[in-house]
Design a protein around this motif. Sequence first.
Motif, PDB file in Angstrom:
ATOM      1  N   GLY A  37      13.209  30.749  51.735  1.00 24.86           N
ATOM      2  CA  GLY A  37      12.994  30.518  53.158  1.00 24.86           C
ATOM      3  C   GLY A  37      12.479  29.095  53.310  1.00 24.86           C
ATOM      4  N   ASP A  38      12.519  28.546  54.516  1.00 22.58           N
ATOM      5  CA  ASP A  38      12.015  27.193  54.754  1.00 22.58           C
ATOM      6  C   ASP A  38      10.505  27.158  54.458  1.00 22.58           C
ATOM      7  OD1 ASP A  38      11.096  24.789  55.707  1.00 22.58           O
ATOM      8  OD2 ASP A  38      12.011  24.969  57.695  1.00 22.58           O
ATOM      9  N   VAL A  62       6.908  26.243  46.132  1.00 23.73           N
ATOM     10  CA  VAL A  62       7.772  25.395  46.953  1.00 23.73           C
ATOM     11  C   VAL A  62       8.753  24.667  46.028  1.00 23.73           C
ATOM     12  CG1 VAL A  62       7.870  23.466  48.567  1.00 23.73           C
ATOM     13  CG2 VAL A  62       5.965  25.104  48.684  1.00 23.73           C
ATOM     14  N   HIS A  63      10.040  24.824  46.322  1.00 22.80           N
ATOM     15  CA  HIS A  63      11.088  24.219  45.488  1.00 22.80           C
ATOM     16  C   HIS A  63      11.607  22.946  46.133  1.00 22.80           C
ATOM     17  CE1 HIS A  63      10.734  28.236  43.903  1.00 22.80           C
ATOM     18  NE2 HIS A  63      11.476  27.902  42.858  1.00 22.80           N
ATOM     19  N   ILE A  64      11.688  21.886  45.323  1.00 25.46           N
ATOM     20  CA  ILE A  64      12.209  20.600  45.807  1.00 25.46           C
ATOM     21  C   ILE A  64      13.386  20.180  44.926  1.00 25.46           C
ATOM     22  CG2 ILE A  64       9.991  19.850  46.771  1.00 25.46           C
ATOM     23  CD1 ILE A  64       9.552  18.127  44.275  1.00 25.46           C
ATOM     24  N   ALA A  65      14.170  19.217  45.420  1.00 26.56           N
ATOM     25  CA  ALA A  65      15.337  18.777  44.651  1.00 26.56           C
ATOM     26  C   ALA A  65      15.207  17.326  44.197  1.00 26.56           C
ATOM     27  CB  ALA A  65      16.607  18.945  45.492  1.00 26.56           C
ATOM     28  N   ALA A 131      19.000  22.615  52.978  1.00 26.87           N
ATOM     29  CA  ALA A 131      18.010  23.289  53.834  1.00 26.87           C
ATOM     30  C   ALA A 131      16.991  22.322  54.414  1.00 26.87           C
ATOM     31  CB  ALA A 131      17.290  24.369  53.030  1.00 26.87           C
ATOM     32  N   GLY A 132      17.037  21.055  53.995  1.00 23.01           N
ATOM     33  CA  GLY A 132      16.089  20.083  54.523  1.00 23.01           C
ATOM     34  C   GLY A 132      15.022  19.647  53.524  1.00 23.01           C
ATOM     35  N   GLY A 133      15.100  20.141  52.291  1.00 23.39           N
ATOM     36  CA  GLY A 133      14.237  19.570  51.250  1.00 23.39           C
ATOM     37  C   GLY A 133      13.175  20.469  50.660  1.00 23.39           C
ATOM     38  N   TYR A 134      12.801  21.547  51.376  1.00 19.35           N
ATOM     39  CA  TYR A 134      11.699  22.391  50.869  1.00 19.35           C
ATOM     40  C   TYR A 134      12.021  23.872  51.038  1.00 19.35           C
ATOM     41  CZ  TYR A 134       9.175  17.989  51.227  1.00 19.35           C
ATOM     42  OH  TYR A 134       8.789  16.679  51.090  1.00 19.35           O
ATOM     43  N   ILE A 135      12.207  24.565  49.920  1.00 18.85           N
ATOM     44  CA  ILE A 135      12.441  26.012  50.001  1.00 18.85           C
ATOM     45  C   ILE A 135      11.309  26.760  49.299  1.00 18.85           C
ATOM     46  CG2 ILE A 135      13.949  27.923  49.329  1.00 18.85           C
ATOM     47  CD1 ILE A 135      16.339  26.219  49.574  1.00 18.85           C
ATOM     48  N   ALA A 136      10.634  27.644  50.035  1.00 14.18           N
ATOM     49  CA  ALA A 136       9.670  28.546  49.413  1.00 14.18           C
ATOM     50  C   ALA A 136      10.468  29.691  48.818  1.00 14.18           C
ATOM     51  CB  ALA A 136       8.693  29.085  50.454  1.00 14.18           C
ATOM     52  N   ALA A 137      10.261  29.954  47.524  1.00 14.29           N
ATOM     53  CA  ALA A 137      11.070  30.999  46.904  1.00 14.29           C
ATOM     54  C   ALA A 137      10.315  31.726  45.807  1.00 14.29           C
ATOM     55  CB  ALA A 137      12.361  30.409  46.339  1.00 14.29           C
TER      56      ALA A 137
END
Length: 344
Positions: A37-38, A62-65, A131-137
């Motif tokens: 999710g965002d 928080v996942h980043i790329a 998704a804009g750079g930050y996914i909580a997963a």
Amino acid sequence: MTDPESPDAEVIARAGEILRRGGLVAFPTETVYGLGGDALSPDASRKIYAAKGRPSDNPLIVHIADMDALWPIAAEVPEAAKRLAAAYWPGPLTMVFPKTSLVPPETSGGLPTVAVRMPSHPVAAALIRAAGGYIAAPSANASGRPSPTRAEHVREDMDGRINMILDGGPVEIGLESTIVDFTEPVPMILRPGFINLRMLREILGEVRTDPGILSANAGSVRPKAPGMRYRHYAPKAPLLIVEGTANAVTAEINRRAGEDISRGLAVGIIAAAETAGTYRNGLVREIGSRQTEEEIARHLFDVLRGFDEAGVDRIYSEAFDTPKLGMAIMNRLLRAAGHQVVKL
Ligand code: AMP
Ligand code: MG
């Protein structure tokens, strides 16, 4: 299925759009499947907790790329952490830092810190950017169940609760990321994983291990990562780990399984390839060879889920104190067993 190597751009764009609008998408990473999710949206984080049935004081990673995405969410990144990132990001490593106000308390479980990971899986990286750079997963399992290592596992637990599942086939590592806390005076392992103590020491020098994660006596030493305090990975049937020399272990499991079966119980056995043939009865699941411990790690959660499906009443497992991944494998197995171990 999404090609794990070069994901379909149109599918990723659609999934990214769902996330930007506050929806939930499960996706493959190199460790386990994540429920995304965002990360900057309090609402999306609340939805993640609801879908998993996860206690809201258990923070999300928080996942980043890209490295540039780290500075806006981490208030302080020590030199040692930058060296570790250079060595193992993207990869199965999570680092904990003091957070900035960009990360909502819903995502950090109310903590003043944030756990950050940069996954290497091409689908995960593409999705994070879309998704804009930050996914909580968190892992995409229902809270308490074994983590999902295939899309079917996600479907079992999450069907109807989330907007989309990206199927990238079975994952590569099969155990969740190593978590290293950089808010401690000496970097501390909060959860063991594929990046092991030796690999961390090579880069960091001194590293500690949270005493709470090794303790059988939950409550006496409290693990710092909230998620490590909960019962986890548990199959439905009670699981007992039998530890000792190979001969003693197979003899003891054979004896106990024989007794159970004569009382009408269905028994599951988790065995290494080397010893699987020595069990006389019960449902024997070969988890992998002790010579290729990566196999054992990759299959662990799938084997645990398999016993739920088979409906066994009792499970016995050999111990897998293998050289590189033993600490990570045994951490999961011990928690699945509620720390029930017989030492011969
Ligand atoms: P999962 O989301 O299933 O991979 O689990 C994430 C793990 O990271 C849980 O054990 C969390 O408690 C832990 N975690 C996440 N954020 C933090 C944090 N800020 N400090 C300590 N542990 C954390
Ligand atoms: Mg989890």
